[in-house]
Write a protein that holds these residues in place. Sequence first.
Motif, PDB file in Angstrom:
ATOM      1  N   LEU A 284       0.704  -1.325  -0.020  1.00 39.46           N
ATOM      2  CA  LEU A 284      -0.021   0.069   0.029  1.00 39.46           C
ATOM      3  C   LEU A 284       0.888   1.168  -0.203  1.00 39.46           C
ATOM      4  O   LEU A 284       1.949   1.299   0.839  1.00 39.46           O
ATOM      5  CB  LEU A 284      -0.939  -0.087   0.992  1.00 39.46           C
ATOM      6  N   LEU A 285       0.487   2.265  -0.578  1.00 40.46           N
ATOM      7  CA  LEU A 285       1.164   3.427  -0.963  1.00 40.46           C
ATOM      8  C   LEU A 285       0.165   4.517  -0.593  1.00 40.46           C
ATOM      9  O   LEU A 285      -0.851   4.543  -1.307  1.00 40.46           O
ATOM     10  CB  LEU A 285       1.873   3.799  -2.222  1.00 40.46           C
ATOM     11  N   VAL A 286       0.470   5.506   0.195  1.00 39.68           N
ATOM     12  CA  VAL A 286      -0.419   6.682   0.802  1.00 39.68           C
ATOM     13  C   VAL A 286       0.057   7.871   0.567  1.00 39.68           C
ATOM     14  O   VAL A 286       1.456   7.922   0.603  1.00 39.68           O
ATOM     15  CB  VAL A 286      -0.825   6.510   2.198  1.00 39.68           C
ATOM     16  N   VAL A 287      -0.406   8.611  -0.469  1.00 41.45           N
ATOM     17  CA  VAL A 287       0.312   9.956  -1.109  1.00 41.45           C
ATOM     18  C   VAL A 287      -0.686  11.057  -0.641  1.00 41.45           C
ATOM     19  O   VAL A 287      -1.918  10.884  -0.425  1.00 41.45           O
ATOM     20  CB  VAL A 287       0.165   9.968  -2.709  1.00 41.45           C
ATOM     21  N   SER A 288       0.175  12.171  -0.246  1.00 44.77           N
ATOM     22  CA  SER A 288      -0.600  13.363   0.395  1.00 44.77           C
ATOM     23  C   SER A 288       0.396  14.626  -0.090  1.00 44.77           C
ATOM     24  O   SER A 288       1.462  14.330  -0.504  1.00 44.77           O
ATOM     25  CB  SER A 288      -0.965  13.514   1.764  1.00 44.77           C
ATOM     26  N   ASP A 289      -0.005  15.928   0.451  1.00 43.01           N
ATOM     27  CA  ASP A 289       0.714  16.940   0.453  1.00 43.01           C
ATOM     28  C   ASP A 289       1.878  16.739   1.299  1.00 43.01           C
ATOM     29  O   ASP A 289       1.793  15.819   2.165  1.00 43.01           O
ATOM     30  CB  ASP A 289       0.153  18.134   0.423  1.00 43.01           C
ATOM     31  N   ALA A 290       2.430  17.819   1.803  1.00 45.45           N
ATOM     32  CA  ALA A 290       3.661  17.695   2.940  1.00 45.45           C
ATOM     33  C   ALA A 290       3.128  18.131   4.307  1.00 45.45           C
ATOM     34  O   ALA A 290       3.853  18.454   5.113  1.00 45.45           O
ATOM     35  CB  ALA A 290       4.696  18.609   2.608  1.00 45.45           C
ATOM     36  N   HIS A 291       1.755  18.025   4.438  1.00 42.64           N
ATOM     37  CA  HIS A 291       1.396  18.257   5.781  1.00 42.64           C
ATOM     38  C   HIS A 291       1.914  17.200   6.619  1.00 42.64           C
ATOM     39  O   HIS A 291       1.547  15.935   6.639  1.00 42.64           O
ATOM     40  CB  HIS A 291      -0.084  18.121   5.930  1.00 42.64           C
ATOM     41  N   VAL A 292       2.495  17.565   7.960  1.00 41.90           N
ATOM     42  CA  VAL A 292       3.120  16.973   8.747  1.00 41.90           C
ATOM     43  C   VAL A 292       2.091  15.897   9.532  1.00 41.90           C
ATOM     44  O   VAL A 292       2.423  14.796   9.988  1.00 41.90           O
ATOM     45  CB  VAL A 292       4.045  17.571   9.889  1.00 41.90           C
ATOM     46  N   SER A 293       0.889  16.375   9.634  1.00 39.55           N
ATOM     47  CA  SER A 293      -0.144  15.811  10.497  1.00 39.55           C
ATOM     48  C   SER A 293      -0.526  14.427   9.602  1.00 39.55           C
ATOM     49  O   SER A 293      -0.998  13.362  10.204  1.00 39.55           O
ATOM     50  CB  SER A 293      -1.235  16.642  10.972  1.00 39.55           C
ATOM     51  N   ILE A 294      -0.589  14.647   8.375  1.00 35.66           N
ATOM     52  CA  ILE A 294      -0.939  13.368   7.609  1.00 35.66           C
ATOM     53  C   ILE A 294       0.248  12.388   7.624  1.00 35.66           C
ATOM     54  O   ILE A 294       0.047  11.390   7.825  1.00 35.66           O
ATOM     55  CB  ILE A 294      -1.021  13.912   6.094  1.00 35.66           C
ATOM     56  N   ALA A 295       1.309  12.777   7.613  1.00 31.76           N
ATOM     57  CA  ALA A 295       2.470  11.967   7.703  1.00 31.76           C
ATOM     58  C   ALA A 295       2.570  11.003   9.024  1.00 31.76           C
ATOM     59  O   ALA A 295       2.783   9.974   9.133  1.00 31.76           O
ATOM     60  CB  ALA A 295       3.910  12.515   7.585  1.00 31.76           C
ATOM     61  N   ASN A 296       2.067  12.002  10.101  1.00 32.54           N
ATOM     62  CA  ASN A 296       2.235  11.225  11.564  1.00 32.54           C
ATOM     63  C   ASN A 296       1.062  10.255  11.666  1.00 32.54           C
ATOM     64  O   ASN A 296       1.255   9.095  12.107  1.00 32.54           O
ATOM     65  CB  ASN A 296       1.974  12.190  12.543  1.00 32.54           C
ATOM     66  N   ALA A 297      -0.225  10.705  10.898  1.00 34.80           N
ATOM     67  CA  ALA A 297      -1.468   9.474  11.186  1.00 34.80           C
ATOM     68  C   ALA A 297      -1.051   8.482  10.110  1.00 34.80           C
ATOM     69  O   ALA A 297      -1.359   7.425  10.613  1.00 34.80           O
ATOM     70  CB  ALA A 297      -2.679  10.338  10.704  1.00 34.80           C
ATOM     71  N   VAL A 298      -0.470   8.647   9.087  1.00 36.79           N
ATOM     72  CA  VAL A 298       0.170   7.368   8.248  1.00 36.79           C
ATOM     73  C   VAL A 298       0.798   6.470   9.046  1.00 36.79           C
ATOM     74  O   VAL A 298       0.564   5.010   8.950  1.00 36.79           O
ATOM     75  CB  VAL A 298       0.653   7.924   6.767  1.00 36.79           C
ATOM     76  N   LYS A 299       1.942   6.997   9.764  1.00 32.09           N
ATOM     77  CA  LYS A 299       2.863   6.230  10.349  1.00 32.09           C
ATOM     78  C   LYS A 299       2.248   5.564  11.688  1.00 32.09           C
ATOM     79  O   LYS A 299       2.459   4.269  11.773  1.00 32.09           O
ATOM     80  CB  LYS A 299       3.947   6.939  10.892  1.00 32.09           C
ATOM     81  N   SER A 300       1.161   6.112  12.100  1.00 31.56           N
ATOM     82  CA  SER A 300       0.320   5.758  13.390  1.00 31.56           C
ATOM     83  C   SER A 300      -0.413   4.590  12.831  1.00 31.56           C
ATOM     84  O   SER A 300      -0.580   3.381  13.403  1.00 31.56           O
ATOM     85  CB  SER A 300      -0.444   6.569  14.121  1.00 31.56           C
ATOM     86  N   GLU A 301      -1.347   4.761  11.741  1.00 28.16           N
ATOM     87  CA  GLU A 301      -2.474   3.866  11.552  1.00 28.16           C
ATOM     88  C   GLU A 301      -2.236   2.797  10.295  1.00 28.16           C
ATOM     89  O   GLU A 301      -2.766   1.839  10.278  1.00 28.16           O
ATOM     90  CB  GLU A 301      -3.768   4.804  11.086  1.00 28.16           C
ATOM     91  N   PHE A 302      -1.194   3.383   9.520  1.00 28.90           N
ATOM     92  CA  PHE A 302      -0.860   2.353   8.377  1.00 28.90           C
ATOM     93  C   PHE A 302       0.674   2.232   8.475  1.00 28.90           C
ATOM     94  O   PHE A 302       1.504   2.502   7.775  1.00 28.90           O
ATOM     95  CB  PHE A 302      -0.830   2.943   7.010  1.00 28.90           C
ATOM     96  N   TYR A 312       3.163  17.393  -7.411  1.00 31.20           N
ATOM     97  CA  TYR A 312       2.921  18.614  -7.525  1.00 31.20           C
ATOM     98  C   TYR A 312       3.888  19.074  -6.273  1.00 31.20           C
ATOM     99  O   TYR A 312       4.623  20.114  -6.528  1.00 31.20           O
ATOM    100  CB  TYR A 312       1.527  19.097  -7.464  1.00 31.20           C
ATOM    101  N   HIS A 313       3.468  19.043  -5.052  1.00 27.34           N
ATOM    102  CA  HIS A 313       4.045  19.512  -3.908  1.00 27.34           C
ATOM    103  C   HIS A 313       5.476  19.373  -3.673  1.00 27.34           C
ATOM    104  O   HIS A 313       6.457  20.322  -3.224  1.00 27.34           O
ATOM    105  CB  HIS A 313       3.404  19.172  -2.561  1.00 27.34           C
ATOM    106  N   LEU A 314       6.187  18.287  -4.072  1.00 28.52           N
ATOM    107  CA  LEU A 314       7.423  17.824  -4.048  1.00 28.52           C
ATOM    108  C   LEU A 314       8.195  18.614  -5.159  1.00 28.52           C
ATOM    109  O   LEU A 314       9.164  19.169  -4.932  1.00 28.52           O
ATOM    110  CB  LEU A 314       7.918  16.431  -4.301  1.00 28.52           C
TER     111      LEU A 314
END
Length: 350
Positions: A284-302, A312-314
């Motif tokens: 599974l690959l989860v893609v988002s913008d660079a929002h740190v809260s999304i990165a933290n949630a992915v690390k915690s739940e996935f 685009y953001h990169l």
Amino acid sequence: MDFTETERAMDASASLVARESDPSRVDDLQKNSFYNSKENLIIAVGLWNMKRGTKTKVIRSDLGCVYFTCKHSDKCKFDLHASSHGGGMWGVHKLKEHSCQADLRRAKKIKTHSKVVAAYVANRIRDDGEVIKPKSIMAELVRDFGIKIKYDVALRARNLEMEMIYGRVDDSFLLLPRYLYALREANPGTLIGLEVDVDCRFKHLFVALAASISPFYFHLRPVIVVDGTHLKGKNSGILFVAVAKDGNEAVFPLAIGVGPIENDESWKWFMSHLRQACGEPENLLVVSDAHVSIANAVKSEFPNATYGICYYHLLNKIKGYGPGVAELFYQAAYAYKQSDYTRVMSTWLL
């Protein structure tokens, strides 16, 4: 608190909310006419004045009666008496027409309350369902009655008219449990999450329709793109979305959610429900913008998923290194073969 408990709690609070009656659909004011509240009576008088270009004032108002006279009472015999008849009903038992001259009525600019304007416009909206813009309301009053109102009065009238017809936006939150229950009954397999705070006020919402969950399990690539956007209007918040791509490279909706703010708590709540809906498939690959809260949630739940930042953001982050780097990044991002990707990256490293 699970969905069933939340539903019971919000339904209980709904019984405590007093709902206002819709304003009477007044075509004309006359003796022995009745209204279901004192406010509706006053609105009826306001409509009556607006249609005739007259001006009235309240000389007495209490729990049992209300008396109106003309603003030019020294030159006019207008007189209106209304009284309470119990059960919230108010009736007009005395009404004398205006005797003042038309030029005297129009000598000064007529001030029209936004509630009166709303009641007038609401009658038409009930008939054709049209949502009128404030500027259209202003133009209509000038055309029909020669009355000019300010934009903010027209805007308040438009918002009030929507409440008259559809109810208050705040009260609609109390209908959420019933709506979500009906949604789940009509779409078996749909995953729903609803959270309220200790005062039983709305906090988080999650919806993943069964028609979206099933294809992701069996037919779509294990790639999920998530993002959040600010909601506009009186009740602000964040709309969370999770999408994938189907075989035609079209955006395929997976789930939506609503939260108060885009922070670690809200994203973790949304991601935990997204994991229940979509699982954690292999690779599974989860893609988002660079929002740190999304990165933290992915690390915690996935924890077993790969997390990446969207193209685009990169790209915006590396543009400062020069146009040559941006071009190499573009080639690497759109390399569909491993050999092409390796070649581009080798050039980049050199």
